[in-house]
Design an enzyme around this catalytic site. Structure first.
Site, short mmCIF file in Angstrom:
data_model
loop_
_atom_site.label_atom_id
_atom_site.label_comp_id
_atom_site.label_asym_id
_atom_site.label_seq_id
_atom_site.Cartn_x
_atom_site.Cartn_y
_atom_site.Cartn_z
N ILE A 1 -13.09 -4.74 6.02
CA ILE A 1 -11.91 -5.24 6.87
C ILE A 1 -10.90 -4.14 6.81
O ILE A 1 -10.44 -3.68 5.79
CB ILE A 1 -11.30 -6.42 6.28
CG1 ILE A 1 -12.58 -7.56 5.98
CG2 ILE A 1 -10.37 -6.84 7.26
CD1 ILE A 1 -13.36 -7.85 7.10
N PHE B 1 -7.34 -2.71 4.48
CA PHE B 1 -7.54 -3.64 3.34
C PHE B 1 -8.05 -2.91 2.21
O PHE B 1 -9.11 -2.23 2.57
CB PHE B 1 -8.04 -5.14 3.46
CG PHE B 1 -7.27 -5.98 4.22
CD1 PHE B 1 -6.16 -6.89 3.60
CD2 PHE B 1 -7.30 -6.14 5.57
CE1 PHE B 1 -5.66 -7.60 4.16
CE2 PHE B 1 -6.67 -6.96 6.31
CZ PHE B 1 -5.62 -8.03 5.61
N HIS C 1 -8.11 -0.55 -1.65
CA HIS C 1 -7.40 1.01 -1.97
C HIS C 1 -8.38 1.31 -3.16
O HIS C 1 -8.53 0.45 -4.20
CB HIS C 1 -6.04 0.97 -2.15
CG HIS C 1 -5.50 2.23 -2.22
ND1 HIS C 1 -5.45 3.14 -3.13
CD2 HIS C 1 -5.09 2.82 -0.93
CE1 HIS C 1 -4.96 4.39 -2.78
NE2 HIS C 1 -4.66 4.07 -1.40
N ASP D 1 -1.91 1.46 5.88
CA ASP D 1 -2.52 1.48 7.54
C ASP D 1 -2.22 -0.04 7.97
O ASP D 1 -2.32 -0.05 9.42
CB ASP D 1 -3.93 2.11 7.27
CG ASP D 1 -4.11 3.29 6.69
OD1 ASP D 1 -3.28 4.29 7.28
OD2 ASP D 1 -5.07 3.79 6.28
N ARG E 1 1.56 13.60 6.38
CA ARG E 1 0.90 14.14 5.37
C ARG E 1 0.66 15.70 5.22
O ARG E 1 0.33 16.29 4.47
CB ARG E 1 -0.75 13.48 5.30
CG ARG E 1 -1.35 13.77 4.21
CD ARG E 1 -0.82 13.47 2.83
NE ARG E 1 -0.56 11.86 2.67
CZ ARG E 1 -1.46 11.06 2.43
NH1 ARG E 1 -2.48 11.14 2.13
NH2 ARG E 1 -0.98 9.64 2.32
#
Ligand code: ACO
Length: 377
Positions: A258, A261, A263, A317, A342
């Site tokens: 998904i 979601f 990390h 994100d 970044r």
């Protein structure tokens, strides 16, 4: 005597490969710091240019340093004619991350200081990339919409100028601030996949453009920066807030990841999410549009369902993808915006890697066939 099997760290999970003074995640206080400052405080009180200075030089700029930094960045924004022509020749179907990767590689071929890997030269190159990347992203955004590029406006700040170059107008300061907050939150995150890629390339004493080109390739993937685009595609696929739970059950049953979601480092929630979610909520409230309300409701329903079903929390994100949509950017522009931010973290790490360089070269545990003779006579 049998040799002890080596311990495998697939994905380098949990492996500490070097020291860094740039940023750290403090699990106990659920915070991320850049050069010691909590990112939440930076997002509340600083501009993105100040944060870029902090990451590169270790300290926030004083008024004079900030003026000089801004003047240099603004002067470096325009693309030369050759670069603009090269980018215009790329197929219009080319993903903007591929355009950006090509642009950085091309900048390297044009830079007369390319072979000088000194820290001073790398700082100049870093500032030039910081200044020029938004010009590339905006020109490509307009090209995909059949519009001619707009020249950068040196009277505008970094975030404002990007809106100007994309849309020919700067939105309300509240919207610009939400965008700037996303840039600050995306700027740096220690040894993530793309930063580590930049450090691996740098460790061979290759040049800064090669390291950044490789980092862009790493960021593009949906398990990393590409997730902000994937989030929006996923929300569009689900469509109806009422269907979020059912859609999630089907997706999890087929072992689908998904997007937005989970990390590698944060297991109880990404410390950047609350501040970005608040910024996204402000955009939703401003819009007062039924379709935006539908999307926001769907976004919240999926978040609740994922936390309650799997205990897996959103990463940056997840709110950023929706925020960029609400700001008017098309989906393929989302990850390039991440690059615009970044680039500061990547280039800070390139400098740090060079300061105490060691070639990065791990080992693999061989599990192929035993040594054997070639077939035939
Ligand atoms: N959806 C479904 N299940 C998930 C997700 C997810 N997004 N994230 C983790 N899991 C599950 C895994 O399936 C696995 O379950 P299992 O033990 O039953 O097999 C468990 O949680 C551990 O997951 P891993 O993938 O091993 O964890 P890892 O640390 O390697 O992955 C990653 C982190 C790649 C970010 C993962 O969470 C993911 O794929 N997320 C979706 C992509 C995404 O949003 N990426 C953005 C990262 S943040 C950034 O770049 C700004």
């Amino acid at each position: 005597m049998t040799a002890t099997a080596p311990e495998i760290h697939r994905g380098l999970s949990g492996v500490v490969v070097d020291t860094t003074a740039i940023s750290t995640v403090i699990q106990e206080t659920h915070s991320l710091t850049y050069r010691g400052y909590p990112v939440q405080d930076l997002a509340a009180r600083c501009t993105f240019e100040e944060v870029a200075h902090l990451l590169w030089h270790g300290e926030l700029p004083d008024a004079e340093q900030l003026r000089a930094f801004q003047a240099q960045e603004r002067a470096l924004r325009p693309l030369d004619r050759t670069t603009a022509e090269v980018l215009a020749r790329l197929p219009e179907t080319c993903h903007p991350m591929d355009v950006l990767r090509t642009a950085v590689s091309f900048f390297g071929s044009e830079d007369p200081t390319e072979d000088d890997g000194s820290i001073a030269a790398n700082r100049t190159k870093s500032l030039s990339l910081l200044a020029k990347l938004p010009t590339v992203v905006a020109a490509d955004h307009r090209r995909r919409h059949g519009l001619a590029p707009l020249q950068p406006d040196a009277s505008l700040g970094y975030a404002e100028n990007f809106f100007h170059m994309c849309f020919g107008a700067v939105p309300d300061p509240a919207v610009v601030r939400c965008f700037e907050i996303s840039l600050i939150l995306y700027a740096e995150h220690s040894f993530n996949a793309s930063t580590f890629t930049a450090r691996v390339v740098t460790s061979t004493l290759s040049d800064l453009y090669s390291a950044v080109t490789a980092a862009i390739g790493a960021l593009k993937g949906p398990l990393h920066g590409g997730a902000n685009e994937a989030v929006m595609h996923m929300l569009n696929e689900i469509g109806d807030p009422e269907k979020a739970g059912e859609w999630l059950d089907d997706a999890l049953a087929t072992k689908r990841k998904i997007m937005g979601f989970g990390h590698r480092v944060y297991k109880n929630g990404d410390s950047r999410v609350p501040i970005m979610q608040e910024a996204t909520d402000r955009l939703v409230a401003r819009a007062a549009d039924p379709d935006v309300t539908r999307l926001a409701t769907l976004h919240a329903s999926l978040r609740h369902a994922m936390i309650s079903r799997k205990g897996i929390h959103p990463n940056l994100d997840y709110p950023a993808g929706l925020a960029y949509h609400l700001m008017g950017f098309d989906i393929p522009t989302f990850t390039p915006i991440f690059v615009m931010s970044r680039i500061t973290g990547w280039t800070a790490h390139i400098t740090e890697q060079l300061e105490h360089n060691a070639l990065i070269r791990p080992l693999g545990a061989y599990n192929g066939p035993e040594q054997r003779p070639l077939p035939g006579p």
